[in-house]
Structure formats: C-alpha cells, structure tokens
Scaffold this motif. Structure first.
Motif, PDB file in Angstrom:
ATOM      1  N   PRO A 197      42.152  33.313  49.520  1.00  0.00           N
ATOM      2  CA  PRO A 197      42.410  34.415  48.582  1.00  0.00           C
ATOM      3  C   PRO A 197      41.236  35.366  48.382  1.00  0.00           C
ATOM      4  CG  PRO A 197      43.153  32.329  47.672  1.00  0.00           C
ATOM      5  CD  PRO A 197      42.356  32.009  48.902  1.00  0.00           C
ATOM      6  N   ILE A 198      41.573  36.646  48.318  1.00  0.00           N
ATOM      7  CA  ILE A 198      40.618  37.721  48.069  1.00  0.00           C
ATOM      8  C   ILE A 198      40.770  38.162  46.618  1.00  0.00           C
ATOM      9  CG2 ILE A 198      39.900  40.066  48.738  1.00  0.00           C
ATOM     10  CD1 ILE A 198      39.596  38.025  51.008  1.00  0.00           C
ATOM     11  N   LEU A 199      39.640  38.357  45.935  1.00  0.00           N
ATOM     12  CA  LEU A 199      39.689  38.887  44.574  1.00  0.00           C
ATOM     13  C   LEU A 199      40.382  40.245  44.609  1.00  0.00           C
ATOM     14  CD1 LEU A 199      36.056  37.993  43.519  1.00  0.00           C
ATOM     15  CD2 LEU A 199      38.145  36.900  42.697  1.00  0.00           C
ATOM     16  N   ASN A 200      41.308  40.460  43.686  1.00  0.00           N
ATOM     17  CA  ASN A 200      42.033  41.737  43.667  1.00  0.00           C
ATOM     18  C   ASN A 200      41.984  42.435  42.314  1.00  0.00           C
ATOM     19  OD1 ASN A 200      43.782  40.181  42.189  1.00  0.00           O
ATOM     20  ND2 ASN A 200      45.424  40.215  43.701  1.00  0.00           N
ATOM     21  N   TYR A 201      41.374  41.791  41.333  1.00  0.00           N
ATOM     22  CA  TYR A 201      41.218  42.433  40.026  1.00  0.00           C
ATOM     23  C   TYR A 201      40.032  41.802  39.307  1.00  0.00           C
ATOM     24  CZ  TYR A 201      41.870  44.216  35.363  1.00  0.00           C
ATOM     25  OH  TYR A 201      41.649  44.858  34.157  1.00  0.00           O
ATOM     26  N   GLY A 202      39.239  42.632  38.696  1.00  0.00           N
ATOM     27  CA  GLY A 202      38.189  42.182  37.797  1.00  0.00           C
ATOM     28  C   GLY A 202      37.997  43.263  36.752  1.00  0.00           C
ATOM     29  N   ASN A 203      38.035  42.866  35.486  1.00  0.00           N
ATOM     30  CA  ASN A 203      37.769  43.874  34.460  1.00  0.00           C
ATOM     31  C   ASN A 203      36.264  44.133  34.409  1.00  0.00           C
ATOM     32  OD1 ASN A 203      36.854  41.640  33.024  1.00  0.00           O
ATOM     33  ND2 ASN A 203      38.185  41.957  31.267  1.00  0.00           N
ATOM     34  N   GLN A 204      35.845  45.065  33.560  1.00  0.00           N
ATOM     35  CA  GLN A 204      34.427  45.444  33.539  1.00  0.00           C
ATOM     36  C   GLN A 204      33.537  44.256  33.219  1.00  0.00           C
ATOM     37  OE1 GLN A 204      33.259  48.735  34.432  1.00  0.00           O
ATOM     38  NE2 GLN A 204      31.546  47.339  34.739  1.00  0.00           N
ATOM     39  N   ALA A 205      33.980  43.367  32.332  1.00  0.00           N
ATOM     40  CA  ALA A 205      33.184  42.176  31.999  1.00  0.00           C
ATOM     41  C   ALA A 205      32.987  41.302  33.233  1.00  0.00           C
ATOM     42  CB  ALA A 205      33.853  41.393  30.872  1.00  0.00           C
ATOM     43  N   ALA A 243      42.218  34.266  35.993  1.00  0.00           N
ATOM     44  CA  ALA A 243      41.299  33.472  35.175  1.00  0.00           C
ATOM     45  C   ALA A 243      40.771  34.356  34.053  1.00  0.00           C
ATOM     46  CB  ALA A 243      40.137  32.965  36.018  1.00  0.00           C
ATOM     47  N   THR A 244      40.591  33.745  32.908  1.00  0.00           N
ATOM     48  CA  THR A 244      39.982  34.454  31.785  1.00  0.00           C
ATOM     49  C   THR A 244      39.093  33.501  31.008  1.00  0.00           C
ATOM     50  OG1 THR A 244      40.365  35.906  29.891  1.00  0.00           O
ATOM     51  CG2 THR A 244      41.892  34.058  30.139  1.00  0.00           C
ATOM     52  N   PHE A 245      38.005  34.044  30.503  1.00  0.00           N
ATOM     53  CA  PHE A 245      37.103  33.273  29.653  1.00  0.00           C
ATOM     54  C   PHE A 245      36.196  34.237  28.912  1.00  0.00           C
ATOM     55  CE2 PHE A 245      35.316  33.516  33.906  1.00  0.00           C
ATOM     56  CZ  PHE A 245      34.014  33.948  33.704  1.00  0.00           C
ATOM     57  N   ALA A 287      46.485  48.697  30.616  1.00  0.00           N
ATOM     58  CA  ALA A 287      45.577  48.505  31.748  1.00  0.00           C
ATOM     59  C   ALA A 287      44.141  48.881  31.341  1.00  0.00           C
ATOM     60  CB  ALA A 287      46.034  49.329  32.945  1.00  0.00           C
ATOM     61  N   GLU A 288      44.006  49.968  30.582  1.00  0.00           N
ATOM     62  CA  GLU A 288      42.682  50.382  30.107  1.00  0.00           C
ATOM     63  C   GLU A 288      42.110  49.348  29.156  1.00  0.00           C
ATOM     64  OE1 GLU A 288      40.441  54.159  27.964  1.00  0.00           O
ATOM     65  OE2 GLU A 288      42.614  53.991  27.777  1.00  0.00           O
ATOM     66  N   ARG A 289      42.925  48.860  28.239  1.00  0.00           N
ATOM     67  CA  ARG A 289      42.477  47.867  27.249  1.00  0.00           C
ATOM     68  C   ARG A 289      42.025  46.583  27.958  1.00  0.00           C
ATOM     69  NH1 ARG A 289      46.981  47.570  23.979  1.00  0.00           N
ATOM     70  NH2 ARG A 289      46.254  49.460  22.965  1.00  0.00           N
ATOM     71  N   LEU A 290      42.789  46.146  28.952  1.00  0.00           N
ATOM     72  CA  LEU A 290      42.439  44.938  29.696  1.00  0.00           C
ATOM     73  C   LEU A 290      41.119  45.146  30.442  1.00  0.00           C
ATOM     74  CD1 LEU A 290      43.288  42.064  30.498  1.00  0.00           C
ATOM     75  CD2 LEU A 290      44.433  43.072  32.484  1.00  0.00           C
ATOM     76  N   PHE A 291      40.977  46.292  31.095  1.00  0.00           N
ATOM     77  CA  PHE A 291      39.770  46.569  31.862  1.00  0.00           C
ATOM     78  C   PHE A 291      38.535  46.604  30.966  1.00  0.00           C
ATOM     79  CE2 PHE A 291      36.604  49.138  34.069  1.00  0.00           C
ATOM     80  CZ  PHE A 291      36.549  48.456  35.279  1.00  0.00           C
ATOM     81  N   ASN A 292      38.682  47.087  29.762  1.00  0.00           N
ATOM     82  CA  ASN A 292      37.540  47.238  28.851  1.00  0.00           C
ATOM     83  C   ASN A 292      37.383  46.095  27.849  1.00  0.00           C
ATOM     84  OD1 ASN A 292      36.470  49.745  29.850  1.00  0.00           O
ATOM     85  ND2 ASN A 292      38.306  50.714  29.046  1.00  0.00           N
ATOM     86  N   SER A 293      38.154  45.036  28.002  1.00  0.00           N
ATOM     87  CA  SER A 293      38.064  43.886  27.092  1.00  0.00           C
ATOM     88  C   SER A 293      36.694  43.229  27.183  1.00  0.00           C
ATOM     89  CB  SER A 293      39.127  42.844  27.450  1.00  0.00           C
ATOM     90  OG  SER A 293      40.406  43.355  27.203  1.00  0.00           O
ATOM     91  N   ALA A 294      36.265  42.623  26.095  1.00  0.00           N
ATOM     92  CA  ALA A 294      34.964  41.939  26.059  1.00  0.00           C
ATOM     93  C   ALA A 294      35.004  40.620  26.828  1.00  0.00           C
ATOM     94  CB  ALA A 294      34.557  41.687  24.613  1.00  0.00           C
ATOM     95  N   PHE A 295      36.176  40.024  26.970  1.00  0.00           N
ATOM     96  CA  PHE A 295      36.318  38.766  27.711  1.00  0.00           C
ATOM     97  C   PHE A 295      36.530  39.058  29.202  1.00  0.00           C
ATOM     98  CE2 PHE A 295      40.313  39.947  25.682  1.00  0.00           C
ATOM     99  CZ  PHE A 295      41.204  39.991  26.749  1.00  0.00           C
ATOM    100  N   VAL A 296      36.187  38.097  30.025  1.00  0.00           N
ATOM    101  CA  VAL A 296      36.315  38.231  31.479  1.00  0.00           C
ATOM    102  C   VAL A 296      37.755  37.982  31.903  1.00  0.00           C
ATOM    103  CG1 VAL A 296      35.648  37.175  33.690  1.00  0.00           C
ATOM    104  CG2 VAL A 296      33.929  37.561  31.911  1.00  0.00           C
ATOM    105  N   VAL A 297      38.259  38.841  32.792  1.00  0.00           N
ATOM    106  CA  VAL A 297      39.551  38.624  33.448  1.00  0.00           C
ATOM    107  C   VAL A 297      39.347  38.938  34.922  1.00  0.00           C
ATOM    108  CG1 VAL A 297      41.986  39.278  33.620  1.00  0.00           C
ATOM    109  CG2 VAL A 297      40.855  39.290  31.390  1.00  0.00           C
ATOM    110  N   ALA A 298      39.729  37.991  35.764  1.00  0.00           N
ATOM    111  CA  ALA A 298      39.640  38.172  37.214  1.00  0.00           C
ATOM    112  C   ALA A 298      40.860  37.530  37.840  1.00  0.00           C
ATOM    113  CB  ALA A 298      38.366  37.529  37.753  1.00  0.00           C
ATOM    114  N   SER A 299      41.213  37.998  39.036  1.00  0.00           N
ATOM    115  CA  SER A 299      42.346  37.384  39.741  1.00  0.00           C
ATOM    116  C   SER A 299      42.165  37.532  41.244  1.00  0.00           C
ATOM    117  CB  SER A 299      43.671  38.013  39.298  1.00  0.00           C
ATOM    118  OG  SER A 299      43.736  39.371  39.689  1.00  0.00           O
ATOM    119  N   HIS A 300      42.930  36.707  41.944  1.00  0.00           N
ATOM    120  CA  HIS A 300      42.990  36.821  43.396  1.00  0.00           C
ATOM    121  C   HIS A 300      44.447  36.746  43.831  1.00  0.00           C
ATOM    122  CE1 HIS A 300      42.277  32.203  43.406  1.00  0.00           C
ATOM    123  NE2 HIS A 300      43.562  32.402  43.630  1.00  0.00           N
ATOM    124  N   GLY A 301      44.679  37.157  45.075  1.00  0.00           N
ATOM    125  CA  GLY A 301      46.025  37.144  45.630  1.00  0.00           C
ATOM    126  C   GLY A 301      46.413  35.760  46.110  1.00  0.00           C
TER     127      GLY A 301
END
Length: 155
Positions: A59-67, A146-148, A40-54
């Motif tokens: 749908p409401i965004l429910n996850y976004g990493n730091q990127a 989504a990731t990019f 979970a820490e590695r995903l949150f601190n990844s250089a690539f974008v990761v976001a999700s919604h329910g």
C-alpha cells in the motif's frame, strides 16, 4: 497553488474515510457539518493526525492531513508516493503488518501503540491510535486509515 484537500478525488476520499470511521467505531472522527469541501478542509487542518493508504499489495499512502505531513516531515507529493510500510523502521514492520492484518479482520482496532519514523529519521512513539478499514458505500474495501493525537519523539 491550490490546496490538496480541494481536489475532488481527495474530497471523495475524505468522505469514504469519515464514513468508514463511523461505520466501524460508531463515532464521528470530527464535526461533519457544512459542505463536503468544508469537511475536507476541516479534516486536513485538524490538530490530530489522519493518514491512510490504498488497498494495493504494497500500500501507498494516499492521504495525510497537515498534522501527518508535519509529523512525517513530508509535503503532499512526497507523502502520497510513499509506501505505507516505510512509516515504520525495518525492525518494526512485521509488528505493523500484524496490526494492519488484525484491523483488516476486525474492521478496526483502537488503542494501538507503535514506533514510527519520519522522513528525516526522527523516531516517535504513537499512543492510542485507531486504525480502520476504508470502504466504499457498496462495501468494497479500498484502504485503511489511522488517526491519533498522542505521540512523543524518542530521539
């Protein structure tokens, strides 16, 4: 303040997100070694974008990493209360809806390209994004991710 990625619900969500990515693409999104907390820490601190919604009707965004938080210029609290559709400007929402529906039917799509907008009004072009359905181990659909790593500002 405790990091959001240490919340047990967020750790569980990360596993659904990562497991679903592998299910659809047959690839790992990132190194999965270590504990669930480490992942979970590695995903949150990844250089690539990761976001999700329910899977809500709107749908409401429910996850976004730091990127993702940086790109959309939001903190965790703002991000996880934002309707996913608001990541795109009004003229681009119909195309975004079609893309999400296509991913829903196929399981995932790759090489997606589209314009998004930050909370401060900064527009950016996303290239080579992968969008995938997120599900529980029993197959219950619970959202989309989504990731990019390829984007450029337009303004």
């Amino acid at each position: 303040m405790q990091a959001h990625w240490t919340n047990p619900n967020v750790i569980n969500w990360c596993q659904y997100l990562l497991d679903s990515y592998v299910h659809w693409t047959k690839l790992e999104l990132m190194d999965r070694s270590g504990t669930l907390l480490t992942q979970a820490e590695r995903l949150f601190n990844s250089a690539f974008v990761v976001a999700s919604h329910g899977a809500e009707a709107d749908p409401i965004l429910n996850y976004g990493n730091q990127a993702a938080l940086n790109l959309w210029a939001m903190d965790w609290q703002q991000f996880t209360q934002t309707p996913s559709r608001l990541t795109a400007e009004s003229p681009n929402r119909e195309e975004r809806t079609r893309m999400l529906q296509q991913a829903k039917i196929q399981g995932y799509i790759s090489n997606y390209r589209g314009i998004r907008i930050s909370s401060t009004g900064k527009r950016f072009l996303v290239n080579q994004a992968t969008i995938w359905n997120i599900h529980k181990p029993d197959g219950t659909a619970i959202g989309q991710g989504a990731t990019f790593s390829n984007w450029k500002y337009l303004d």
